[in-house]
Design a protein around this motif. Structure first.
Motif: not given
Length: 429
Positions: A12, A74, A183, A185, A293, A295-296
């Motif tokens: 992050w 997140g 979710a 950030q 998960r 993430d982006h």
């Protein structure tokens, strides 16, 4: 002196936009409310107070989101560790149902704040899946889905094949899908809350550890490490897993467990499509739960418990890297480029606690691993309580501070429990 290993940049920290300017407090003064702690609860409290025309000042020992708020997985998961019927049994019909509805709204709070303040926060709201790894877990998730559906939540029980399709692993017997989850950030969100609070009229000072609280009449004096002091009639402490000795006995009311996480390098399109293809987040029914998960940036994140102490070498994350390969054989050999951890405040009854040990001093502690939504919503409730004085604004009753007996031995106990669960909790460790 070199930066200690635990503070190596998290995923992050390397993917969030810069935070707003929050210079240290250098001059003494006054504030309507002083908030100690610049995490989700402190920042949400500041934002909602400022929107009511009350001038708060946030004092953060490091930087906004430095602690668990900027170091979690997140995942935005509504609810608490207790199901609605359990809350009613524990608190009675009126307060129990009110608490269940509060807990059920926590994910809404996060996504509404992101939208309302146009925050620069990567986010997705595709739901949360809780996978069950035992027959007892299947019964648990079916009961949970039914109870939340009774309160209007969009839930669905998943059979084994649907769970495997949505998660990308065949390790679970089934599960349930809660459409309210999602979710974010988390460090971007913490910084977004800070920007919104500043714009609304709050003041935020980073690198400003609070070293003392004293009260004379109705006035509190908040002393900082730099020597600057603030006078106020209201103080809010929301330091959670990073609580120290500022108020007697408070740190001994929680176990500040370390939550460890790893992230792969960005996955190829084919691999991405094989894991959580519809974008849900997931944690399971294990006592020593796993949570994961995408993430982006297309990385897979895996989180779980690790040593209670601060990590010393990358080997302290090795168990999570092994789990990734066991849950997702298609990722065998995939490299990891981020390892980090953050502390989670866990109370003995697995509920957040609210204390008012002296007039004008309110304490919130206990995020239970669901702090993103829970603490964002708690901040709004605390602001309403401060503005109105109505204790019914708070989701839980105010209780006395009650340190855990023999608290010093709890770390050893937790470490032993973690070792036992790894051996007995589903055979994936």
């Amino acid at each position: 002196m070199a930066e200690p290993f635990p503070l190596a940049p998290s995923l992050w920290a390397t993917t969030a936009p810069p935070g707003p300017e929050t210079p240290p407090l250098t001059e003494s003064g006054q504030a309507d409310v002083v908030i100690v702690g610049g995490g989700f609860c402190g920042l949400s409290t500041a934002l909602h107070l400022a929107e009511r025309g009350i001038r708060p000042v946030v004092l953060e020992a490091r930087e906004v989101g430095f602690g668990g708020s900027g170091r979690n997985g997140g995942q935005v998961i509504p609810g608490l560790k207790y199901d609605p019927a359990d809350l009613v049994a524990k608190f009675g019909p009126e307060r129990g149902e009110r608490l269940a509805r509060f807990a059920g709204s926590t994910a809404d709070t996060v996504f509404d704040l992101i939208a309302r303040h146009a925050m620069d926060v990567p986010h997705r709201r595709a739901g949360w899946i809780q996978g069950a790894h035992t027959e007892a877990g299947l019964a648990e998730v079916a009961r949970r889905a039914e109870q939340w559906a009774g309160l209007g939540a969009p839930t669905r029980v998943l059979d084994r094949s649907e769970t495997a399709r949505l998660l990308g692993t065949e390790r679970y017997l089934g599960g349930w899908l809660d459409g309210r989850g999602g979710a974010i950030q988390p460090l971007s969100y913490a910084r977004g809350l800070a920007r919104a609070a500043l714009k609304a009229g709050a003041a935020i000072h980073g690198q400003t550890p609070v070293t003392g609280l004293s009260r004379s009449g109705s006035t509190w004096t908040v002393t900082t490490a730099q020597g600057a002091r603030l006078s106020t009639e209201r103080v809010v402490l929301c330091t959670n897993g990073y609580t120290g000795g500022l108020w007697p006995g408070l740190a001994q009311t929680v176990i500040a467990a370390n939550s460890f996480q790893v992230a792969t390098k960005p996955l190829s399109d084919n691999l991405r499509r094989s894991i959580l293809p519809e974008g849900q987040v997931s944690s399971d029914t294990r006592k020593l739960l796993l949570y994961f998960r995408l993430d982006h940036t297309g990385r897979l994140l895996m989180g779980g418990r690790g040593p209670f102490r601060e990590p010393r070498t990358p080997r302290d994350w090795a168990h999570l890297e092994r789990i990734v390969g066991k849950l997702f054989p298609q990722l065998d050999g995939t490299a990891f480029d981020h390892r980090w951890c953050g502390r989670v405040a866990i109370t003995q009854d697995y509920l957040p606690h609210l204390h008012e040990p002296a007039p004008g001093l309110l304490i919130d502690i206990g995020c239970q691993g669901r702090g993103v939504g829970l603490q964002s919503t708690m901040g709004r409730a605390i602001a309403q309580y401060i503005a109105t004085g109505d204790a019914d604004s708070l989701p839980l009753p105010l209780t006395p501070i009650a340190p855990l007996p023999m608290h010093a031995f709890h770390r050893l106990y937790v470490s032993a429990i973690i070792a036992w669960y790894r051996l007995s909790d589903g055979g994936i460790r």
